[in-house]
Scaffold this active site. Structure first.
Site, short mmCIF file in Angstrom:
data_model
loop_
_atom_site.label_atom_id
_atom_site.label_comp_id
_atom_site.label_asym_id
_atom_site.label_seq_id
_atom_site.Cartn_x
_atom_site.Cartn_y
_atom_site.Cartn_z
N GLY A 91 0.82 -1.21 0.00
CA GLY A 91 0.00 0.00 0.00
C GLY A 91 0.84 1.25 0.00
O GLY A 91 0.56 2.23 -0.71
N CYS A 92 1.90 1.23 0.78
CA CYS A 92 2.75 2.41 0.91
C CYS A 92 3.52 2.65 -0.39
O CYS A 92 3.76 3.80 -0.77
CB CYS A 92 3.72 2.23 2.06
N THR A 93 3.86 1.60 -1.06
CA THR A 93 4.54 1.74 -2.34
C THR A 93 3.59 2.34 -3.36
O THR A 93 3.96 3.25 -4.11
CB THR A 93 5.07 0.37 -2.81
#
Lengths: 308, 214
Positions: B108-110
């Site tokens: 998700g952070c990527t």
């Protein structure tokens, strides 16, 4: 189908994660399957092994050579057949106990509902188990190591499941089902609801490997009834399971009916579980990393080319 | 009390709730500031509990209010990906998008970082700067930034001190650091708070929409 002349009738056990490409392979007959990813290149990145519970791992050997048609490791042995028979027997006993108790007690709705719930939960259980084995551990993991290795092998050579004989494919699950259901058959009597649930749930789990195999076959190779059940969503469909074998390899884990796949994928259930395990235990699932050649799926054609 | 509901985009009859709107939640229970509600795609989860009110954190008997819209963002000084100290005050005079995310190199952070990267020019055009903050150390940020060619600053909130000070709510009963984005105006006042754990790209859409309409 292409049939190649046999050059080296070498026996090779199947389904082990470590691949070694050093052996030349004998001829093989190909049936098309639906699980191959877009690129047949052997450098293609595919990360995960697919799952399917233990049944893929038959032996303790660590091979990891390319599967061969007529490989004895794909064939059923009497031991396999005995386990499948015992698994089926325990499930049938459970179902018959449910039926006779239901008749005696004049109840129908509850056992049938329990059976339906068993069928639905078997799909959920298959997905969670599949996700766990696909993403965590390795061949050295206690108890699960062989299964993990097998799942990796399945991702590498998904078509081999369609070559396995019936008892060979199911015997590992049948063994687990025997150990689970037999005590219940012996201890629990007069419980139509429990046996309705157990019989259907564990029966579906035992046969999930067959459903999985059917999901890897092409439509033309399947009996019409199986295709109808797949199209109706009663058994996991070929297209749904094929999505699991394509990037990003983090979805469509359920392999009984697949009814839970959309819910689990849309709700990001597995992503949430992966994040929790990452923050709590520091473990990263395999699906987060770039696939390497160990997980690269070999299509049948790629394997064929490599032998030339 | 934590509660959750299943996705609305499913047609299964037992699915009930619809997703609530993100930043300017108006239907929060009175005890909970808007930004205390976390959202997932299809899952709405409130991280409040009877024991601790998520809008406040109890620190040795004192209450620290969570940062909400209209609050003046508290100053902080953190190390960036190169180990240099960066203060929030450095960005005064222009709008700033401060996004708190769980960790580098998670899916998700990527996605979120790459989405901010891909829209970075639009943020620049709106006159805004973007800052990402997580608990990872500078070396992790450096590798993450290089790998995905992120054009903006990543700050290391080691120990999650700033995250706690700003009151970024955790998700999944506290098991997961929350994903919350703040848009500060040129005076450092919070103008938008957006929270969504499992639809990270929406943070870009919402903040850009806000900046472009401001």
């Amino acid at each position: 189908m292409a049939i190649l002349p046999r050059h080296n009738p070498t026996f090779r056990p199947l389904h082990h994660a470590r691949l070694s490409h050093h052996n030349s392979l004998p001829a093989r007959i190909y049936c098309s399957t639906t699980t191959t990813p877009a690129k047949p290149s052997r450098d293609q990145i595919i990360k995960r092994p697919t799952i399917v519970p233990a049944a893929l791992v038959q032996t303790a050997a660590t091979v990891s050579t390319r599967p061969v048609l007529n490989d004895p490791s794909l064939q059923s042995t009497w031991s396999h057949r005995v386990w499948v028979a015992s698994g089926c027997t325990t499930v049938l006993i459970s179902l018959s106990k449910s039926l006779t108790t239901a008749v005696d007690s004049h109840i129908w709705i509850e056992p049938i509902l329990a059976g339906f719930i068993g069928y639905v939960l078997a799909d959920l259980g298959s997905g969670i188990y599949h996700w766990g084995i696909d993403n965590y551990g390795d061949s050295e993991t206690p108890f699960f190591g062989k299964q993990i290795e097998a799942f990796q092998g399945h991702h590498k050579w998904p078509w081999t499941i369609t070559r396995r004989q019936f008892a060979n494919n199911l015997h590992a699950l049948a063994r687990a089902v025997t150990f689970t259901v037999l005590p219940l058959d012996l201890i629990c009597n007069d419980n139509a609801v429990l046996h309705g649930f157990v019989g259907v749930c564990l029966g579906c789990i035992m046969f999930s490997q067959q459903f999985h195999a059917w999901a890897h076959c092409t439509k033309s190779k399947l009996p019409a009834a199986v295709v109808a059940l797949q199209d109706a969503g009663i058994l996991v469909s070929r297209s749904q399971h094929a999505a699991h074998h394509r990037s990003p390899y983090n979805n469509n884990y359920c392999i009984v009916s697949g009814v839970w796949n959309e819910i689990l994928d849309n709700s990001k259930f597995f992503e949430a579980m992966e994040m929790i395990l990452f923050f709590k235990l520091g473990v990263r699932p395999r699906s987060w990393t770039e696939p390497n050649s160990d997980w690269t799926e070999e299509t049948e054609s790629a394997s064929l080319i490599s032998e030339l | 009390m934590a509660s959750f509901s299943l996705p609305t985009n499913n047609t299964l009859p037992f699915l009930l709730h619809s997703r609530t709107p993100k930043a300017t939640l108006s239907q929060n229970p009175p005890l909970l500031p808007k930004s205390s509600r976390s959202q997932f795609h299809g899952l709405k989860l409130s991280n409040s509990s009877p024991v601790s009110i998520p809008s406040s954190s109890y620190v040795k008997g004192s209450i620290v209010a969570k940062i909400t819209e209209g609050s003046l963002a508290p100053a902080f000084t953190l190390k960036d990906q190169d180990g240099k100290t960066v203060s929030l005050s450095k960005f005064k005079g222009k709008p700033v998008v401060v996004y708190f995310y769980p960790a580098d190199e998670t899916p998700g952070c990527t996605k979120q970082a790459c989405a901010f990267r891909d829209s970075y020019e639009k943020f620049k055009k709106a006159g805004a700067e973007v800052i990402g903050i997580s608990g990872d150390d500078p070396s992790s940020h450096k590798a993450f930034k290089q790998k995905y060619k992120l054009p903006f600053t990543l700050l290391s909130d080691e120990g999650n001190r700033v995250r706690k000070e700003w009151g970024v709510p955790a998700d999944l009963f506290g098991a997961l650091p929350g994903r919350q984005t703040y848009v500060l105006d040129k005076n450092g006042v919070v103008r938008l708070v957006y929270n969504n754990q499992f639809q990270p790209e929406k943070h870009i859409d919402e903040t850009l929409k806000f900046l472009q309409s401001a």
